[in-house]
Design a protein around this motif. Structure first.
Motif, PDB file in Angstrom:
ATOM      1  N   LYS A 275      27.761  16.469  11.254  1.00  0.00           N
ATOM      2  CA  LYS A 275      27.651  17.367  12.415  1.00  0.00           C
ATOM      3  C   LYS A 275      26.764  16.756  13.488  1.00  0.00           C
ATOM      4  O   LYS A 275      27.074  16.808  14.689  1.00  0.00           O
ATOM      5  N   THR A 278      28.587  13.822  15.182  1.00  0.00           N
ATOM      6  CA  THR A 278      29.679  14.300  16.026  1.00  0.00           C
ATOM      7  C   THR A 278      29.142  15.007  17.268  1.00  0.00           C
ATOM      8  O   THR A 278      29.713  14.890  18.357  1.00  0.00           O
ATOM      9  N   GLY A 279      28.047  15.754  17.114  1.00  0.00           N
ATOM     10  CA  GLY A 279      27.420  16.381  18.277  1.00  0.00           C
ATOM     11  C   GLY A 279      26.962  15.355  19.303  1.00  0.00           C
ATOM     12  O   GLY A 279      27.113  15.555  20.514  1.00  0.00           O
ATOM     13  N   LEU A 282      30.029  14.144  21.154  1.00  0.00           N
ATOM     14  CA  LEU A 282      30.498  15.116  22.140  1.00  0.00           C
ATOM     15  C   LEU A 282      29.624  15.091  23.387  1.00  0.00           C
ATOM     16  O   LEU A 282      30.137  15.146  24.521  1.00  0.00           O
ATOM     17  N   TYR A 353      38.046  15.116  22.951  1.00  0.00           N
ATOM     18  CA  TYR A 353      37.029  16.172  22.847  1.00  0.00           C
ATOM     19  C   TYR A 353      37.559  17.352  22.046  1.00  0.00           C
ATOM     20  O   TYR A 353      36.845  17.939  21.221  1.00  0.00           O
ATOM     21  N   SER A 354      38.838  17.713  22.266  1.00  0.00           N
ATOM     22  CA  SER A 354      39.438  18.818  21.529  1.00  0.00           C
ATOM     23  C   SER A 354      39.523  18.497  20.039  1.00  0.00           C
ATOM     24  O   SER A 354      39.233  19.358  19.185  1.00  0.00           O
ATOM     25  N   SER A 357      36.052  18.678  18.523  1.00  0.00           N
ATOM     26  CA  SER A 357      35.608  20.077  18.414  1.00  0.00           C
ATOM     27  C   SER A 357      36.268  20.763  17.220  1.00  0.00           C
ATOM     28  O   SER A 357      35.619  21.528  16.496  1.00  0.00           O
ATOM     29  N   GLN A 360      34.629  19.533  14.131  1.00  0.00           N
ATOM     30  CA  GLN A 360      33.300  20.128  13.987  1.00  0.00           C
ATOM     31  C   GLN A 360      33.389  21.556  13.471  1.00  0.00           C
ATOM     32  O   GLN A 360      32.571  21.988  12.643  1.00  0.00           O
ATOM     33  N   ARG A 361      34.385  22.304  13.922  1.00  0.00           N
ATOM     34  CA  ARG A 361      34.552  23.673  13.416  1.00  0.00           C
ATOM     35  C   ARG A 361      34.935  23.657  11.943  1.00  0.00           C
ATOM     36  O   ARG A 361      34.457  24.486  11.155  1.00  0.00           O
ATOM     37  N   GLY A 424      38.829  28.354  17.051  1.00  0.00           N
ATOM     38  CA  GLY A 424      37.811  28.444  18.080  1.00  0.00           C
ATOM     39  C   GLY A 424      37.622  29.828  18.660  1.00  0.00           C
ATOM     40  O   GLY A 424      36.938  29.982  19.677  1.00  0.00           O
TER      41      GLY A 424
END
Length: 479
Positions: A275, A278-279, A282, A353-354, A357, A360-361, A424
């Motif tokens: 996480k 990946t953050g 982003l 980016y999508s 994300s 990450q979710r 999301g």
């Protein structure tokens, strides 16, 4: 510990173990029904199947454990109520809360064990299970030769058998097409035999066909390089032995490190590490997007000195009307080109980016699952124990129906919440805990009703209430 506490614990442990193994058996049967076509007929050793079933059982603990806690708690307190043991406990001055005391401690210990299992043992079991299942599903079938079909299981060969005996080894009217060693040539060898026997070598590395009463045709180039003609050789045989390599049919294991990037194979430490990394990606992506788009925004797109002053009226789209027609076309064309440039720059990065994300979710979903398993055991016990005390029915009749109903509610809500998180639409904290949030007040309400000897499931109570309501409206209507 008092004797009454030991009595309740003994009454709980036996049905818990029985229901846990029953649920695990049912889930294991579902696994076999799902993958039966991928496992049968591939020549696996018995221990490969047993190993796969063992790992599958470990992955089913997350579903079997909460259901077993719910069902066993309903059965325990339902049996105590049916045999008037709860009445004896209350008559001795022991409240239902004190009667629940040893069970609460036992379920808390069970929840802690479930958390340890989901964080340390479950990732290893998932890694072993999915890697072995992947290798098993891509394994070639062991039914190498079927009737009236050209079997291409062996590279370079095509085998057709008209009939097989019941023993599965004796073959009749055999035809074998064999491609030449030179794959660039069109030469092909053909073998016909009236009968043959098929069996494996002792080391299980070769399939042996012992052919009888046949003929073989061979095509090959002439030995003299200057002579382009081919030679046709015909051989008759009384018995011919032909071997086929079976090394490609053995289970080849894939390196397990290739599966470790999946979130199901990570513990809390690895999930948090992924996480954070990946953050950072982003954030870096957003900064780069800003630096790429900034040059396309022009705050002063009009020359400082013009021959004709241009009047700008805020709030009205008449800026282009003040320009000549050719200038309008030039401005619109330049704007379209710059818009296309911005779109091309952002499109690929927006997709990246999508994707990040979404990953990450999914990472947060697996992170929350480590805790929701323990919380589900507590929430379902909070429902099962007072519910058993209210319905006062033991055994595998009514308790099973009630337990399955509440478990389906929990499972459906948690599944919908997980889907919303991955799409999301909800935060991971709310989506993964929404089932616990919904069921906990129900458990508290049932505990309150059970502590006050409520007749929640008494049909006569509802009949009396309906009669009172009917009489009231009848009286109002008569007036």
């Amino acid at each position: 510990m008092k004797k009454i506490h030991l009595l309740i614990l003994r009454s709980f442990i036996r049905p818990f173990i029985v229901t846990f193994f029953i649920v695990m058996f049912v889930l294991l049967m579902l696994f076999l029904f799902k993958y039966i076509d991928d496992l049968i007929g591939k020549g696996f050793e018995w221990y490969i199947i047993m190993e796969l079933m063992l790992y599958s059982s470990a992955t089913n603990v997350a579903m079997a454990l909460p259901l077993s806690v719910l069902l066993s708690s309903i059965m325990t307190y339902g049996s105590l109520g049916e045999n008037y043991e709860l009445v004896a406990i209350k008559s001795a001055g022991i409240s239902l809360g004190r009667a629940l005391y040893p069970m609460i401690i036992a379920v808390c210990v069970l929840s802690i064990s479930a958390f340890i299992f989901s964080d340390y043992m479950l990732p290893v079991a998932n890694l072993k299970y999915y890697s072995l299942l992947y290798d098993a599903r891509k394994q070639k079938t062991a039914f190498l030769i079927n009737e009236n079909v050209f079997n291409n299981s062996f590279p370079g060969y095509s085998i057709r058998v008209k009939r097989k005996d019941a023993d599965g080894q004796t073959l009749h009217e055999i035809m074998i097409y064999e491609k030449g060693q030179d794959m660039q040539s069109n030469s092909m060898n053909v073998t016909f035999a009236k009968e043959g026997v098929m069996y494996r070598s002792p080391d299980n590395l070769s399939l042996i066909l012992r052919l009888k009463d046949g003929i073989r045709y061979e095509e090959k180039k002439a030995e003299n390089g200057y002579d382009p003609r081919q030679q046709l050789i015909r051989l008759r045989f009384h018995e011919l032995v032909q071997k086929f390599d079976l090394s490609s049919f053995k289970l080849a294991r894939t390196d397990e490190n290739e599966f470790k990037s999946a979130f199901q194979m990570m513990d809390l430490k690895l999930l948090n590490k992924w996480k954070d990394s990946t953050g950072n990606l982003l954030n870096i992506g957003l900064e780069r997007n800003y630096s790429l788009i900034t040059p396309y925004f022009k705050y002063f797109g009009i020359p400082h000195k013009t021959s004709k002053p241009i009047k700008f009226i805020p709030g009205k789209a008449n800026y282009l009307k003040n320009l000549p027609h050719d200038k309008q076309i030039s401005v619109i064309g330049n704007a379209l080109n710059e818009a296309k440039g911005v779109k091309d720059q952002v499109k690929v990065r927006a997709q990246r980016y999508s994707d990040l994300s979404l990953e990450q979710r999914r990472n947060r979903v697996e992170y929350q699952k480590k805790f929701t398993l323990s919380a589900a055991c507590l929430a379902l016990f909070l429902i099962g124990a007072p519910l058993g005390a209210i319905i006062r029915k033991g055994g595998l009749g009514l308790p099973v129906v009630v337990a399955v109903a509440f478990f389906l509610i929990y499972y459906i809500i948690s599944t919908i919440g997980e889907k919303f998180v991955k799409d999301g639409d909800l935060s991971p904290m709310i989506g993964m805990w929404i089932a616990i949030i919904v069921l906990t007040p129900i458990g508290i309400f049932l505990s309150y009703k059970a502590a006050n000897d409520s007749e929640l499931f008494n049909v006569e109570t509802y009949n009396k209430f309906i009669k009172k309501v009917t009489a009231f409206f009848t009286k109002k209507t008569a007036q």
